[in-house]
Design an enzyme around this catalytic site. Sequence first.
Site, short mmCIF file in Angstrom:
data_model
loop_
_atom_site.label_atom_id
_atom_site.label_comp_id
_atom_site.label_asym_id
_atom_site.label_seq_id
_atom_site.Cartn_x
_atom_site.Cartn_y
_atom_site.Cartn_z
N ASN A 272 0.85 -1.09 0.08
CA ASN A 272 -0.05 0.24 0.00
C ASN A 272 0.79 1.29 -0.07
O ASN A 272 1.93 1.27 0.47
CB ASN A 272 -0.85 -0.06 1.18
CG ASN A 272 -0.31 -0.20 2.46
OD1 ASN A 272 0.48 -1.01 2.79
ND2 ASN A 272 -0.98 0.81 3.57
N GLU B 90 0.25 5.11 0.78
CA GLU B 90 -0.66 6.38 1.03
C GLU B 90 -0.14 7.65 0.82
O GLU B 90 0.97 7.78 0.14
CB GLU B 90 -0.75 6.36 2.51
CG GLU B 90 -1.28 5.28 3.33
CD GLU B 90 -1.39 5.23 4.68
OE1 GLU B 90 -2.11 4.39 5.31
OE2 GLU B 90 -0.74 5.93 5.38
N CYS C 83 -3.78 0.44 -3.08
CA CYS C 83 -3.83 -0.77 -1.96
C CYS C 83 -2.74 -1.86 -2.56
O CYS C 83 -2.40 -1.76 -3.75
CB CYS C 83 -5.47 -1.30 -2.13
SG CYS C 83 -6.65 -0.42 -1.28
N GLU D 21 -2.82 -4.90 -3.26
CA GLU D 21 -3.44 -5.77 -4.15
C GLU D 21 -3.29 -5.12 -5.59
O GLU D 21 -3.11 -5.68 -6.52
CB GLU D 21 -4.75 -6.29 -3.85
CG GLU D 21 -5.22 -6.89 -2.57
CD GLU D 21 -5.21 -6.20 -1.18
OE1 GLU D 21 -5.92 -6.67 -0.47
OE2 GLU D 21 -5.01 -4.81 -1.40
N CYS E 1 -10.16 -5.07 0.10
CA CYS E 1 -11.22 -3.87 0.18
C CYS E 1 -12.07 -4.10 -1.12
O CYS E 1 -11.73 -4.93 -1.90
CB CYS E 1 -10.79 -2.50 0.18
SG CYS E 1 -10.13 -2.09 -1.48
#
Length: 131
Positions: free
Chosen positions: A41, A43, A52, A54, A85
């Site tokens: 991830n 941010e 994310c 994935e 998510c």
Amino acid sequence: MSEDLIAAARQVRENAYAPHSGFRVGAALRTVSGVVHVGCNVENVAYPEGTCAEAGAIAAMVAAGEREIAEIAVIADSPAPVPPCGGCRQKLAEFAGGEVPVVMATTGGARLGMTVAELLPGAFTAGHMER
């Protein structure tokens, strides 16, 4: 699930950029050709604009010219295994069949296995757009 996939997710998790939440996630996927792609991830201060783990692994796979996921592992330092998510579930469904295994793990060793179809029942697919 191959232990090497979980190990790759654990290793890439260390590279996550999570200065705002402190919640680092790693993902590793294996393609049908056997190649492993990883993501973590990333941010930024505008939270919804982060990436994310994935999605990062999927982007690396696509950038390498591959399009089909055979298995995926996701790991985080959490009390229980963390599922992808909603957006990442849809991204996984784009590149993986419903039977593809997804292993969610914690850095403490807990694991939960599901398939893509179990994570996203009733997935929206390209078939829904056919006329």
